[in-house]
Design a protein around this motif. Structure first.
Motif, mmCIF file in Angstrom:
data_model
loop_
_atom_site.group_PDB
_atom_site.id
_atom_site.type_symbol
_atom_site.label_atom_id
_atom_site.label_comp_id
_atom_site.label_asym_id
_atom_site.label_seq_id
_atom_site.Cartn_x
_atom_site.Cartn_y
_atom_site.Cartn_z
ATOM 1 N N ARG A 106 12.687 -1.606 7.945
ATOM 2 C CA ARG A 106 11.985 -0.498 7.289
ATOM 3 C C ARG A 106 10.930 -1.031 6.317
ATOM 4 O O ARG A 106 9.832 -0.476 6.212
ATOM 5 N N ARG A 107 11.235 -2.125 5.626
ATOM 6 C CA ARG A 107 10.263 -2.684 4.686
ATOM 7 C C ARG A 107 9.034 -3.206 5.427
ATOM 8 O O ARG A 107 7.889 -3.004 4.980
ATOM 9 N N ALA A 108 9.251 -3.879 6.543
ATOM 10 C CA ALA A 108 8.131 -4.431 7.309
ATOM 11 C C ALA A 108 7.229 -3.327 7.834
ATOM 12 O O ALA A 108 6.000 -3.444 7.799
ATOM 13 N N LEU A 109 7.822 -2.249 8.314
ATOM 14 C CA LEU A 109 7.013 -1.149 8.831
ATOM 15 C C LEU A 109 6.266 -0.434 7.710
ATOM 16 O O LEU A 109 5.100 -0.058 7.861
ATOM 17 N N ALA A 112 3.257 -2.289 6.717
ATOM 18 C CA ALA A 112 2.182 -2.151 7.700
ATOM 19 C C ALA A 112 1.595 -0.743 7.712
ATOM 20 O O ALA A 112 0.683 -0.461 8.496
ATOM 21 N N GLY A 113 2.134 0.141 6.865
ATOM 22 C CA GLY A 113 1.647 1.520 6.827
ATOM 23 C C GLY A 113 2.071 2.347 8.016
ATOM 24 O O GLY A 113 1.413 3.319 8.383
ATOM 25 N N ALA A 233 2.680 -0.441 18.658
ATOM 26 C CA ALA A 233 2.236 -0.767 17.306
ATOM 27 C C ALA A 233 3.425 -1.091 16.398
ATOM 28 O O ALA A 233 3.363 -2.017 15.572
ATOM 29 N N LEU A 234 4.513 -0.342 16.541
ATOM 30 C CA LEU A 234 5.708 -0.601 15.743
ATOM 31 C C LEU A 234 6.304 -1.964 16.069
ATOM 32 O O LEU A 234 6.678 -2.728 15.165
ATOM 33 N N LEU A 235 6.412 -2.290 17.364
ATOM 34 C CA LEU A 235 6.955 -3.592 17.750
ATOM 35 C C LEU A 235 6.041 -4.724 17.300
ATOM 36 O O LEU A 235 6.511 -5.784 16.866
#
Length: 391
Positions: A106-109, A112-113, A233-235
Protein backbone atom coordinates in the motif's frame (compact mmCIF):
# COMPACT_ATOMS: atom_id res chain seq x y z
CA UNK A 1 22.36 -28.72 -14.91
CA UNK A 2 19.40 -28.96 -12.54
CA UNK A 3 16.19 -27.16 -11.63
CA UNK A 4 15.81 -26.32 -7.94
CA UNK A 5 12.40 -25.63 -6.42
CA UNK A 6 12.10 -24.15 -2.94
CA UNK A 7 8.99 -25.27 -1.06
CA UNK A 8 7.54 -25.86 2.40
CA UNK A 9 4.70 -28.38 2.37
CA UNK A 10 4.02 -30.76 -0.53
CA UNK A 11 1.63 -29.03 -2.93
CA UNK A 12 -0.26 -30.09 -6.03
CA UNK A 13 1.55 -27.36 -7.97
CA UNK A 14 4.92 -28.98 -7.27
CA UNK A 15 3.89 -32.64 -7.35
CA UNK A 16 1.50 -32.50 -10.33
CA UNK A 17 2.83 -29.40 -12.05
CA UNK A 18 6.46 -28.41 -11.79
CA UNK A 19 8.10 -31.82 -11.31
CA UNK A 20 6.32 -33.45 -14.30
CA UNK A 21 7.01 -30.30 -16.36
CA UNK A 22 10.72 -30.44 -15.55
CA UNK A 23 10.77 -34.09 -16.53
CA UNK A 24 9.07 -33.27 -19.85
CA UNK A 25 11.75 -30.63 -20.48
CA UNK A 26 14.48 -33.20 -19.77
CA UNK A 27 15.63 -31.20 -16.76
CA UNK A 28 16.52 -33.00 -13.49
CA UNK A 29 14.79 -31.35 -10.53
CA UNK A 30 15.32 -31.19 -6.76
CA UNK A 31 12.93 -29.78 -4.16
CA UNK A 32 14.67 -27.78 -1.42
CA UNK A 33 12.61 -27.86 1.77
CA UNK A 34 12.97 -27.55 5.52
CA UNK A 35 10.34 -30.29 5.96
CA UNK A 36 11.68 -33.25 3.96
CA UNK A 37 9.83 -35.80 6.10
CA UNK A 38 6.45 -34.47 4.92
CA UNK A 39 7.11 -35.18 1.24
CA UNK A 40 6.01 -38.41 -0.49
CA UNK A 41 8.54 -41.16 -1.10
CA UNK A 42 10.19 -40.86 -4.47
CA UNK A 43 10.12 -37.07 -4.63
CA UNK A 44 13.69 -35.72 -5.00
CA UNK A 45 14.03 -33.58 -1.86
CA UNK A 46 17.01 -32.02 -0.10
CA UNK A 47 16.91 -30.54 3.38
CA UNK A 48 17.51 -26.80 3.36
CA UNK A 49 16.67 -23.77 5.49
CA UNK A 50 14.66 -22.36 2.59
CA UNK A 51 13.91 -19.00 4.24
CA UNK A 52 17.66 -18.26 4.27
CA UNK A 53 19.03 -17.17 0.85
CA UNK A 54 22.59 -18.21 1.79
CA UNK A 55 21.40 -21.70 2.70
CA UNK A 56 19.53 -21.97 -0.61
CA UNK A 57 22.68 -20.97 -2.49
CA UNK A 58 24.74 -23.52 -0.57
CA UNK A 59 22.21 -26.29 -1.25
CA UNK A 60 22.58 -25.85 -5.02
CA UNK A 61 26.35 -26.27 -5.17
CA UNK A 62 26.27 -30.06 -5.61
CA UNK A 63 25.15 -29.63 -9.22
CA UNK A 64 25.18 -26.54 -11.41
CA UNK A 65 21.74 -24.90 -11.11
CA UNK A 66 20.02 -24.15 -14.42
CA UNK A 67 17.11 -22.42 -12.71
CA UNK A 68 15.82 -21.68 -9.23
CA UNK A 69 12.20 -20.84 -8.48
CA UNK A 70 9.44 -21.09 -5.92
CA UNK A 71 5.65 -21.15 -6.00
CA UNK A 72 5.35 -20.39 -2.27
CA UNK A 73 4.19 -16.97 -1.03
CA UNK A 74 6.50 -17.39 1.96
CA UNK A 75 9.67 -18.06 -0.06
CA UNK A 76 9.59 -15.65 -3.00
CA UNK A 77 11.93 -13.04 -1.51
CA UNK A 78 14.53 -15.53 -0.23
CA UNK A 79 14.45 -17.46 -3.49
CA UNK A 80 14.82 -14.28 -5.54
CA UNK A 81 17.82 -13.21 -3.45
CA UNK A 82 19.42 -16.63 -3.89
CA UNK A 83 18.81 -16.61 -7.64
CA UNK A 84 20.51 -13.23 -7.84
CA UNK A 85 23.55 -14.51 -5.95
CA UNK A 86 23.73 -17.46 -8.35
CA UNK A 87 23.45 -15.23 -11.42
CA UNK A 88 20.17 -16.86 -12.45
CA UNK A 89 17.04 -15.21 -13.86
CA UNK A 90 14.56 -14.48 -11.11
CA UNK A 91 12.13 -12.11 -9.51
CA UNK A 92 13.07 -8.73 -8.08
CA UNK A 93 13.57 -9.44 -4.35
CA UNK A 94 12.21 -6.03 -3.35
CA UNK A 95 9.09 -6.55 -5.46
CA UNK A 96 8.62 -9.98 -3.89
CA UNK A 97 8.87 -8.39 -0.44
CA UNK A 98 6.30 -5.71 -1.33
CA UNK A 99 3.84 -8.31 -2.55
CA UNK A 100 4.13 -10.31 0.67
CA UNK A 101 4.00 -7.30 3.00
CA UNK A 102 0.50 -5.82 2.63
CA UNK A 103 1.46 -2.54 4.33
CA UNK A 104 4.56 -2.12 2.13
CA UNK A 105 2.44 -2.77 -0.95
CA UNK A 106 0.00 0.00 0.00
CA UNK A 107 2.86 2.40 0.75
CA UNK A 108 4.52 1.75 -2.61
CA UNK A 109 1.30 2.36 -4.50
CA UNK A 110 0.50 5.51 -2.53
CA UNK A 111 4.01 6.84 -3.23
CA UNK A 112 3.35 6.29 -6.95
CA UNK A 113 0.03 8.15 -6.69
CA UNK A 114 -1.93 5.00 -7.51
CA UNK A 115 -4.97 3.43 -5.83
CA UNK A 116 -4.62 5.01 -2.36
CA UNK A 117 -6.14 2.82 0.35
CA UNK A 118 -6.39 3.80 4.01
CA UNK A 119 -4.44 1.34 6.11
CA UNK A 120 -3.33 1.04 9.74
CA UNK A 121 -0.48 -1.25 10.74
CA UNK A 122 -0.65 -2.97 14.13
CA UNK A 123 2.60 -4.38 15.49
CA UNK A 124 2.60 -7.36 17.87
CA UNK A 125 1.57 -6.42 21.39
CA UNK A 126 0.20 -2.99 20.46
CA UNK A 127 -3.38 -1.73 20.60
CA UNK A 128 -4.90 -0.73 17.25
CA UNK A 129 -5.84 2.94 16.94
CA UNK A 130 -8.43 3.06 14.19
CA UNK A 131 -10.56 6.09 13.30
CA UNK A 132 -14.29 5.44 13.43
CA UNK A 133 -14.80 6.41 9.80
CA UNK A 134 -12.54 3.56 8.60
CA UNK A 135 -15.22 0.97 9.42
CA UNK A 136 -16.25 -1.35 7.92
CA UNK A 137 -12.67 -2.51 7.58
CA UNK A 138 -10.66 -5.62 6.74
CA UNK A 139 -8.36 -7.05 9.37
CA UNK A 140 -5.63 -9.41 8.16
CA UNK A 141 -2.02 -10.41 8.86
CA UNK A 142 0.49 -8.06 7.28
CA UNK A 143 2.23 -11.05 5.67
CA UNK A 144 -0.84 -13.24 5.34
CA UNK A 145 -1.86 -15.63 2.58
CA UNK A 146 -5.00 -17.44 1.45
CA UNK A 147 -7.43 -15.31 3.51
CA UNK A 148 -5.96 -16.83 6.67
CA UNK A 149 -7.15 -14.77 9.65
CA UNK A 150 -8.74 -12.18 7.34
CA UNK A 151 -12.01 -10.76 8.67
CA UNK A 152 -14.51 -8.05 7.87
CA UNK A 153 -15.00 -6.00 11.05
CA UNK A 154 -17.75 -3.43 11.50
CA UNK A 155 -16.71 -1.57 14.66
CA UNK A 156 -13.99 -1.23 17.30
CA UNK A 157 -15.50 -3.88 19.58
CA UNK A 158 -15.53 -6.47 16.81
CA UNK A 159 -12.01 -5.48 15.79
CA UNK A 160 -10.69 -5.88 19.35
CA UNK A 161 -12.28 -9.33 19.66
CA UNK A 162 -10.73 -10.51 16.39
CA UNK A 163 -7.29 -9.12 17.25
CA UNK A 164 -7.40 -10.87 20.64
CA UNK A 165 -8.39 -14.19 19.05
CA UNK A 166 -5.63 -14.01 16.45
CA UNK A 167 -2.99 -13.09 19.02
CA UNK A 168 -4.05 -15.93 21.27
CA UNK A 169 -2.95 -18.31 18.50
CA UNK A 170 -0.25 -16.19 16.82
CA UNK A 171 1.14 -13.61 19.27
CA UNK A 172 4.03 -12.67 16.98
CA UNK A 173 1.95 -11.70 13.95
CA UNK A 174 1.82 -8.12 12.67
CA UNK A 175 -1.61 -7.05 11.41
CA UNK A 176 -3.05 -4.50 9.03
CA UNK A 177 -6.48 -2.88 9.09
CA UNK A 178 -7.54 -1.37 5.79
CA UNK A 179 -10.66 0.10 4.27
CA UNK A 180 -13.10 -2.46 2.90
CA UNK A 181 -13.20 -2.36 -0.90
CA UNK A 182 -16.59 -3.78 -1.83
CA UNK A 183 -17.16 -4.83 -5.41
CA UNK A 184 -16.99 -7.68 -7.89
CA UNK A 185 -13.88 -9.70 -7.07
CA UNK A 186 -11.74 -10.76 -10.04
CA UNK A 187 -8.29 -12.13 -10.78
CA UNK A 188 -5.58 -11.06 -13.21
CA UNK A 189 -3.12 -13.85 -13.98
CA UNK A 190 0.08 -13.08 -15.84
CA UNK A 191 3.48 -14.31 -16.98
CA UNK A 192 6.46 -12.03 -17.54
CA UNK A 193 10.11 -12.17 -18.56
CA UNK A 194 11.14 -8.95 -16.82
CA UNK A 195 10.56 -6.86 -19.93
CA UNK A 196 7.23 -8.01 -21.32
CA UNK A 197 4.04 -9.11 -19.60
CA UNK A 198 1.38 -11.47 -21.00
CA UNK A 199 -2.11 -12.00 -19.61
CA UNK A 200 -2.99 -15.67 -19.08
CA UNK A 201 -6.59 -14.83 -18.21
CA UNK A 202 -8.69 -14.15 -15.18
CA UNK A 203 -11.58 -15.37 -13.04
CA UNK A 204 -14.64 -13.88 -11.39
CA UNK A 205 -14.51 -15.03 -7.77
CA UNK A 206 -17.48 -15.93 -5.58
CA UNK A 207 -17.03 -15.61 -1.81
CA UNK A 208 -18.77 -17.30 1.07
CA UNK A 209 -20.64 -15.27 3.70
CA UNK A 210 -18.79 -12.66 5.79
CA UNK A 211 -16.99 -12.05 8.05
CA UNK A 212 -14.45 -14.37 6.39
CA UNK A 213 -13.36 -14.30 2.75
CA UNK A 214 -13.46 -17.94 1.65
CA UNK A 215 -13.40 -18.38 -2.12
CA UNK A 216 -16.18 -20.82 -3.02
CA UNK A 217 -16.34 -20.52 -6.81
CA UNK A 218 -14.50 -19.08 -9.80
CA UNK A 219 -15.86 -18.40 -13.29
CA UNK A 220 -13.63 -17.88 -16.30
CA UNK A 221 -13.63 -14.14 -17.07
CA UNK A 222 -10.55 -12.77 -18.87
CA UNK A 223 -10.00 -9.15 -17.82
CA UNK A 224 -11.40 -6.65 -20.32
CA UNK A 225 -9.04 -4.15 -21.99
CA UNK A 226 -10.47 -1.40 -19.79
CA UNK A 227 -8.94 -3.13 -16.74
CA UNK A 228 -5.63 -4.11 -18.30
CA UNK A 229 -3.84 -0.75 -18.44
CA UNK A 230 -4.63 0.08 -14.82
CA UNK A 231 -3.55 -3.33 -13.57
CA UNK A 232 -0.28 -3.15 -15.49
CA UNK A 233 0.42 0.27 -13.97
CA UNK A 234 -0.13 -1.13 -10.47
CA UNK A 235 2.21 -4.08 -11.08
CA UNK A 236 4.81 -1.76 -12.61
CA UNK A 237 4.69 0.43 -9.50
CA UNK A 238 5.35 -2.64 -7.36
CA UNK A 239 8.18 -3.81 -9.63
CA UNK A 240 6.37 -7.03 -10.56
CA UNK A 241 7.12 -8.41 -14.01
CA UNK A 242 9.00 -11.70 -13.91
CA UNK A 243 7.61 -15.21 -13.81
CA UNK A 244 4.08 -16.01 -12.70
CA UNK A 245 1.85 -13.57 -10.84
CA UNK A 246 -1.71 -13.81 -9.50
CA UNK A 247 -3.42 -10.49 -8.76
CA UNK A 248 -6.79 -9.96 -7.06
CA UNK A 249 -8.82 -6.81 -7.59
CA UNK A 250 -12.36 -5.53 -7.34
CA UNK A 251 -14.48 -3.71 -9.92
CA UNK A 252 -16.35 -0.71 -8.53
CA UNK A 253 -18.28 2.20 -10.03
CA UNK A 254 -15.17 4.38 -9.58
CA UNK A 255 -12.92 1.86 -11.36
CA UNK A 256 -10.69 -1.05 -10.37
CA UNK A 257 -9.14 -1.32 -6.89
CA UNK A 258 -6.32 -3.65 -5.92
CA UNK A 259 -6.82 -6.23 -3.17
CA UNK A 260 -3.49 -8.07 -3.21
CA UNK A 261 -0.72 -9.41 -5.41
CA UNK A 262 0.55 -12.98 -5.05
CA UNK A 263 3.85 -13.27 -6.91
CA UNK A 264 3.25 -16.86 -8.06
CA UNK A 265 0.70 -18.95 -9.94
CA UNK A 266 -2.94 -18.95 -8.87
CA UNK A 267 -3.40 -21.68 -6.23
CA UNK A 268 -5.81 -24.25 -4.80
CA UNK A 269 -5.59 -26.38 -7.98
CA UNK A 270 -6.55 -23.42 -10.15
CA UNK A 271 -3.12 -23.51 -11.79
CA UNK A 272 -3.74 -27.08 -12.94
CA UNK A 273 -7.25 -26.19 -14.12
CA UNK A 274 -5.90 -23.16 -16.00
CA UNK A 275 -3.37 -25.42 -17.72
CA UNK A 276 -6.20 -27.68 -18.85
CA UNK A 277 -8.44 -24.80 -19.93
CA UNK A 278 -5.78 -22.98 -21.97
CA UNK A 279 -4.29 -26.17 -23.39
CA UNK A 280 -0.73 -25.01 -22.69
CA UNK A 281 2.12 -26.45 -20.57
CA UNK A 282 1.83 -23.67 -18.03
CA UNK A 283 4.32 -25.06 -15.51
CA UNK A 284 6.88 -25.69 -18.25
CA UNK A 285 6.38 -22.10 -19.39
CA UNK A 286 7.22 -20.82 -15.90
CA UNK A 287 10.34 -22.98 -15.81
CA UNK A 288 11.41 -21.75 -19.25
CA UNK A 289 11.15 -18.14 -18.10
CA UNK A 290 13.43 -18.99 -15.17
CA UNK A 291 15.83 -20.60 -17.63
CA UNK A 292 16.09 -17.20 -19.29
CA UNK A 293 13.87 -17.75 -22.33
CA UNK A 294 11.91 -14.73 -23.61
CA UNK A 295 8.16 -14.52 -23.18
CA UNK A 296 7.65 -14.35 -26.95
CA UNK A 297 9.12 -17.84 -27.32
CA UNK A 298 6.28 -19.39 -25.32
CA UNK A 299 3.55 -18.75 -27.90
CA UNK A 300 0.83 -18.02 -25.35
CA UNK A 301 -2.79 -17.94 -26.57
CA UNK A 302 -5.04 -14.89 -26.38
CA UNK A 303 -7.38 -15.67 -23.44
CA UNK A 304 -10.10 -13.42 -24.90
CA UNK A 305 -10.20 -15.60 -28.04
CA UNK A 306 -10.65 -18.86 -26.13
CA UNK A 307 -13.78 -20.71 -27.27
CA UNK A 308 -14.20 -22.55 -23.98
CA UNK A 309 -15.62 -21.70 -20.58
CA UNK A 310 -14.78 -23.04 -17.14
CA UNK A 311 -16.28 -22.92 -13.66
CA UNK A 312 -14.68 -24.12 -10.44
CA UNK A 313 -16.51 -24.87 -7.20
CA UNK A 314 -14.96 -25.74 -3.85
CA UNK A 315 -16.75 -28.10 -1.51
CA UNK A 316 -16.22 -26.62 1.95
CA UNK A 317 -16.64 -28.13 5.38
CA UNK A 318 -19.39 -26.32 7.24
CA UNK A 319 -18.30 -27.44 10.69
CA UNK A 320 -15.44 -29.01 12.63
CA UNK A 321 -15.09 -32.77 12.76
CA UNK A 322 -13.77 -35.88 11.08
CA UNK A 323 -14.25 -36.43 7.35
CA UNK A 324 -15.66 -39.98 7.35
CA UNK A 325 -16.78 -40.37 3.74
CA UNK A 326 -15.88 -38.61 0.50
CA UNK A 327 -15.53 -39.38 -3.20
CA UNK A 328 -12.10 -40.01 -4.62
CA UNK A 329 -10.81 -38.48 -7.84
CA UNK A 330 -13.49 -38.46 -10.55
CA UNK A 331 -13.27 -37.56 -14.24
CA UNK A 332 -16.27 -37.76 -16.53
CA UNK A 333 -18.02 -36.04 -19.44
CA UNK A 334 -21.65 -34.85 -19.48
CA UNK A 335 -23.34 -32.89 -22.29
CA UNK A 336 -19.95 -32.13 -23.80
CA UNK A 337 -18.59 -30.77 -20.51
CA UNK A 338 -15.45 -32.31 -19.06
CA UNK A 339 -16.01 -32.65 -15.32
CA UNK A 340 -13.53 -33.35 -12.56
CA UNK A 341 -13.46 -33.83 -8.79
CA UNK A 342 -10.18 -33.74 -6.88
CA UNK A 343 -10.08 -34.40 -3.11
CA UNK A 344 -8.37 -31.74 -0.97
CA UNK A 345 -8.77 -33.42 2.42
CA UNK A 346 -8.13 -37.08 3.12
CA UNK A 347 -10.84 -39.30 4.64
CA UNK A 348 -10.26 -39.80 8.37
CA UNK A 349 -8.72 -36.39 9.01
CA UNK A 350 -10.08 -34.30 11.87
CA UNK A 351 -10.06 -30.53 11.29
CA UNK A 352 -11.39 -27.40 12.94
CA UNK A 353 -13.68 -25.18 10.91
CA UNK A 354 -11.52 -22.20 9.88
CA UNK A 355 -13.50 -20.03 7.48
CA UNK A 356 -10.61 -20.17 4.99
CA UNK A 357 -9.42 -22.50 2.24
CA UNK A 358 -8.36 -24.88 5.00
CA UNK A 359 -12.04 -25.91 4.93
CA UNK A 360 -11.81 -27.18 1.35
CA UNK A 361 -12.82 -30.81 0.99
CA UNK A 362 -12.60 -30.99 -2.81
CA UNK A 363 -12.26 -28.93 -5.96
CA UNK A 364 -14.82 -29.53 -8.70
CA UNK A 365 -14.57 -28.05 -12.15
CA UNK A 366 -16.20 -28.18 -15.54
CA UNK A 367 -14.85 -27.09 -18.93
CA UNK A 368 -17.26 -26.78 -21.82
CA UNK A 369 -18.60 -24.57 -24.60
CA UNK A 370 -20.59 -21.95 -22.69
CA UNK A 371 -21.57 -20.82 -19.16
CA UNK A 372 -25.09 -22.25 -19.06
CA UNK A 373 -24.04 -25.71 -20.24
CA UNK A 374 -21.09 -25.86 -17.86
CA UNK A 375 -23.07 -24.64 -14.85
CA UNK A 376 -25.88 -27.15 -15.44
CA UNK A 377 -23.47 -30.05 -15.89
CA UNK A 378 -21.44 -29.08 -12.82
CA UNK A 379 -24.56 -28.79 -10.67
CA UNK A 380 -25.74 -32.26 -11.69
CA UNK A 381 -22.24 -33.63 -11.12
CA UNK A 382 -22.03 -32.16 -7.63
CA UNK A 383 -25.47 -33.43 -6.65
CA UNK A 384 -24.26 -37.02 -7.15
CA UNK A 385 -21.28 -36.63 -4.78
CA UNK A 386 -21.51 -36.91 -1.00
CA UNK A 387 -19.16 -35.75 1.78
CA UNK A 388 -19.81 -36.72 5.40
CA UNK A 389 -18.35 -35.02 8.47
CA UNK A 390 -18.98 -36.43 11.95
CA UNK A 391 -18.41 -34.50 15.15
Amino acid sequence: MRLYLTALNPTDAVLEGFLPAADALGLPATVLTDRPGEWPAGVPVRHCAVRDPAAVVAATTAESPAALLSNSDHLQEATALAAGKLGLPGKDPEAARRCKDKAAMRRALAAAGLDPVRVVTVDPGTTPAVPADLFPAVLKPRDGVASEDAYLVTDRRELAARVTAIRRRRPEVALVIEEYLAGELRTYDTLGDGGSLAVLGGWRTGLGPPPTFTEVSLDWAPPPPAHDAGLRALLDALGVGFGACHTEYVVRPDGIRLIEVNDRLIGDRMDLILTDLLGVPLFAHVIRLHLGEPLAALGLPDPAALCRYARVEYVCADRSGRLTAAPGPVDTVHDGVRLSCRPMREVGRVAEHAGTNRDYLAALHGIGPDPDTVRAALTAFRDDLIWTITG
